[in-house]
Scaffold this active site. Structure first.
Site, mmCIF file in Angstrom:
data_model
loop_
_atom_site.group_PDB
_atom_site.id
_atom_site.type_symbol
_atom_site.label_atom_id
_atom_site.label_comp_id
_atom_site.label_asym_id
_atom_site.label_seq_id
_atom_site.Cartn_x
_atom_site.Cartn_y
_atom_site.Cartn_z
ATOM 1 N N GLN A 91 45.692 9.461 106.858
ATOM 2 C CA GLN A 91 45.357 8.935 105.542
ATOM 3 C C GLN A 91 46.121 7.656 105.209
ATOM 4 O O GLN A 91 45.985 7.108 104.118
ATOM 5 C CB GLN A 91 45.651 10.003 104.480
ATOM 6 C CG GLN A 91 44.813 11.257 104.629
ATOM 7 C CD GLN A 91 45.251 12.378 103.698
ATOM 8 O OE1 GLN A 91 46.192 12.240 102.921
ATOM 9 N NE2 GLN A 91 44.565 13.511 103.788
ATOM 10 N N HIS A 111 48.965 12.524 102.733
ATOM 11 C CA HIS A 111 49.511 12.519 101.373
ATOM 12 C C HIS A 111 50.559 11.430 101.151
ATOM 13 O O HIS A 111 51.671 11.691 100.702
ATOM 14 C CB HIS A 111 50.098 13.899 101.036
ATOM 15 C CG HIS A 111 49.104 15.007 101.049
ATOM 16 N ND1 HIS A 111 49.414 16.283 100.659
ATOM 17 C CD2 HIS A 111 47.791 15.035 101.417
ATOM 18 C CE1 HIS A 111 48.346 17.054 100.774
ATOM 19 N NE2 HIS A 111 47.352 16.305 101.245
ATOM 20 N N GLU A 130 44.021 17.630 89.307
ATOM 21 C CA GLU A 130 44.566 17.546 87.960
ATOM 22 C C GLU A 130 44.517 16.136 87.385
ATOM 23 O O GLU A 130 44.680 15.157 88.112
ATOM 24 C CB GLU A 130 46.037 17.976 87.953
ATOM 25 C CG GLU A 130 46.284 19.402 88.356
ATOM 26 C CD GLU A 130 47.758 19.775 88.285
ATOM 27 O OE1 GLU A 130 48.083 20.932 88.597
ATOM 28 O OE2 GLU A 130 48.595 18.910 87.909
ATOM 29 N N TYR A 166 55.664 18.722 87.222
ATOM 30 C CA TYR A 166 54.251 19.069 87.130
ATOM 31 C C TYR A 166 53.873 20.285 87.974
ATOM 32 O O TYR A 166 52.703 20.640 88.052
ATOM 33 C CB TYR A 166 53.386 17.845 87.444
ATOM 34 C CG TYR A 166 53.436 16.879 86.289
ATOM 35 C CD1 TYR A 166 52.584 17.024 85.205
ATOM 36 C CD2 TYR A 166 54.404 15.872 86.232
ATOM 37 C CE1 TYR A 166 52.669 16.173 84.115
ATOM 38 C CE2 TYR A 166 54.491 15.029 85.147
ATOM 39 C CZ TYR A 166 53.627 15.184 84.088
ATOM 40 O OH TYR A 166 53.715 14.363 82.985
ATOM 41 N N TYR A 226 43.855 25.775 101.971
ATOM 42 C CA TYR A 226 42.663 25.473 102.759
ATOM 43 C C TYR A 226 42.229 26.657 103.609
ATOM 44 O O TYR A 226 41.072 26.755 104.007
ATOM 45 C CB TYR A 226 42.922 24.245 103.636
ATOM 46 C CG TYR A 226 43.127 22.976 102.837
ATOM 47 C CD1 TYR A 226 42.091 22.455 102.059
ATOM 48 C CD2 TYR A 226 44.342 22.314 102.839
ATOM 49 C CE1 TYR A 226 42.264 21.306 101.309
ATOM 50 C CE2 TYR A 226 44.534 21.155 102.089
ATOM 51 C CZ TYR A 226 43.491 20.663 101.330
ATOM 52 O OH TYR A 226 43.680 19.522 100.581
#
Length: 383
Positions: free
Chosen positions: A99, A161, A254, A264, A275
């Site tokens: 990513q 991520h 979110e 959070y 997953y």
């Protein structure tokens, strides 16, 4: 309050003879555009440019040009609606893996005078990979005076991520999102830069007023923690608050308003599951951990966000627009004064494109990036 949901992307159609007459009368530049309906507005979708390799972020320059990052590691320039063949020179060294790659781009609030912009990207060395931010000056199609001002530590060997979204607040402090790097417990470790939002000055130092400046057990650039993988961040143009959204696992995406010193909750609380289909936790609430303003289950894989306050679509003013990768759509959210999502509408569902980012442009149009090998810059305008 439960939001009212609409899925109202419909092509606008005319009887065959009327359509032929209309197309003959239109300028050629408009014939390629399609017109769709939504709850409040019809809108045209035109392709500004295509041929981009997984475009990730875009900025609008004072001269009318745009700069677009490609996750493949190139910074591209759109000049008078045409993609310049030669990439912008001077992009810092980075790694394209998983990513990771070249991610967000952000103009300094005084860009017209100082020519400073910020880039976030993934970087690799013998210690592993991480999220970095560099500042540079943009002149004549190239970057100069490139300087790394933030690096998330420690590094790791995962390629997931990285987050990377950025925003400036009204004081000129820079907010940088760093993902949990696919190692979820790091998001609760306050001596680890992963899994939170960092707030720094342009020289790379912790910004004044950060919540843990005098706490030896917490990294002093932290503004929030317990964030999984933020891929949308924007300053509200009226209130100045920094809004974000983040990916959940299977469910639990979110939307949050970032509040100084807030946990959070990831992965201690979540509305998603792993997953594998197994629970991550049975907790959705815990004392001292914030609840999201809004969440999605199942996950839409949100990416990019912006508020709309333009004149082109008056009945969309104040609405929040969010791109969706997994469900390939643009989501319009109406939020009331109590900060409740009271309406949700899906747009662009017929395009079958992953939506990576959305912006209100200086022309009051909505501009959208599609995350594809042949990625496009789209422009939404009134018919």
């Amino acid at each position: 309050m439960r939001p009212t949901a609409f899925s109202s992307t419909r092509r606008w159609r005319l009887p065959a003879m009327g359509l032929v007459a209309l197309l003959c009368a239109l300028p050629t530049s408009l014939v390629a555009a399609e017109t769709f309906q939504s709850r409040y507005h019809d809108y045209r979708v035109e392709t500004v440019v295509d041929g981009l390799e997984h475009p990730w972020s875009m900025v609008f320059l004072p001269d009318g040009d745009q700069l677009v990052t490609e996750r493949a590691g190139r910074l591209r320039r759109i000049q008078q609606g045409t993609l310049v063949a030669e990439p912008v020179a001077g992009v810092p060294e980075l790694v394209v893996a998983g990513q990771g790659g070249l991610l967000d781009i952000l103009l300094h609030p005084d860009f017209a005078d100082n020519r400073i912009l910020l880039l976030s990207y993934s970087h690799s060395n013998m210690d592993g990979m991480t999220t970095r931010v560099a500042k540079a000056r943009y002149r004549d199609g190239r970057l100069e005076d490139v300087e790394v001002i933030f690096e998330a530590l420690p590094r790791s060997n995962t390629s997931r991520h990285f987050a990377g979204r950025m925003a400036f607040d009204e004081d000129g402090s820079l907010y940088i999102a760093v993902g949990d790097r696919g190692e979820m417990d790091r998001a609760q470790a306050t001596d680890d830069d992963a899994g939170g939002v960092h707030r720094i000055s342009l020289d790379g130092k912790p910004a004044p007023g950060n919540p843990w400046l005098n706490e030896p057990d917490v990294n002093d650039t932290f503004f929030t923690y317990g964030n999984r993988n933020i891929q949308g961040m924007v300053r509200h143009p009226r209130t100045g608050a920094i809004w974000s959204h983040e990916h959940g696992p299977r469910g639990g995406d979110e939307i949050n308003i970032l509040t100084r010193g807030t946990n959070y909750g990831w992965p201690e609380i979540t509305y998603g599951i792993g997953y594998s289909g197994l629970p991550i936790t049975d907790q959705t609430h815990k004392p001292g951990m914030a609840q999201p303003l809004h969440y999605w289950d199942p996950s839409i894989a949100p990416s990019g966000m912006d508020f709309y306050f333009g004149e082109a679509f008056p009945q969309w003013q104040g609405d929040l627009f969010v791109g969706a990768l997994k469900f390939q759509k643009l989501v319009r959210l109406r939020i009331n004064d109590k900060l409740e999502v009271v309406e949700e509408e899906d747009l662009l569902t017929d395009l079958n494109d992953r939506i990576r980012a959305v912006y209100q442009g200086p022309d009051d149009a909505l501009w959208v990036l599609t995350d594809e090998t042949n990625g496009r810059v789209l422009r939404l305008t009134p018919p």
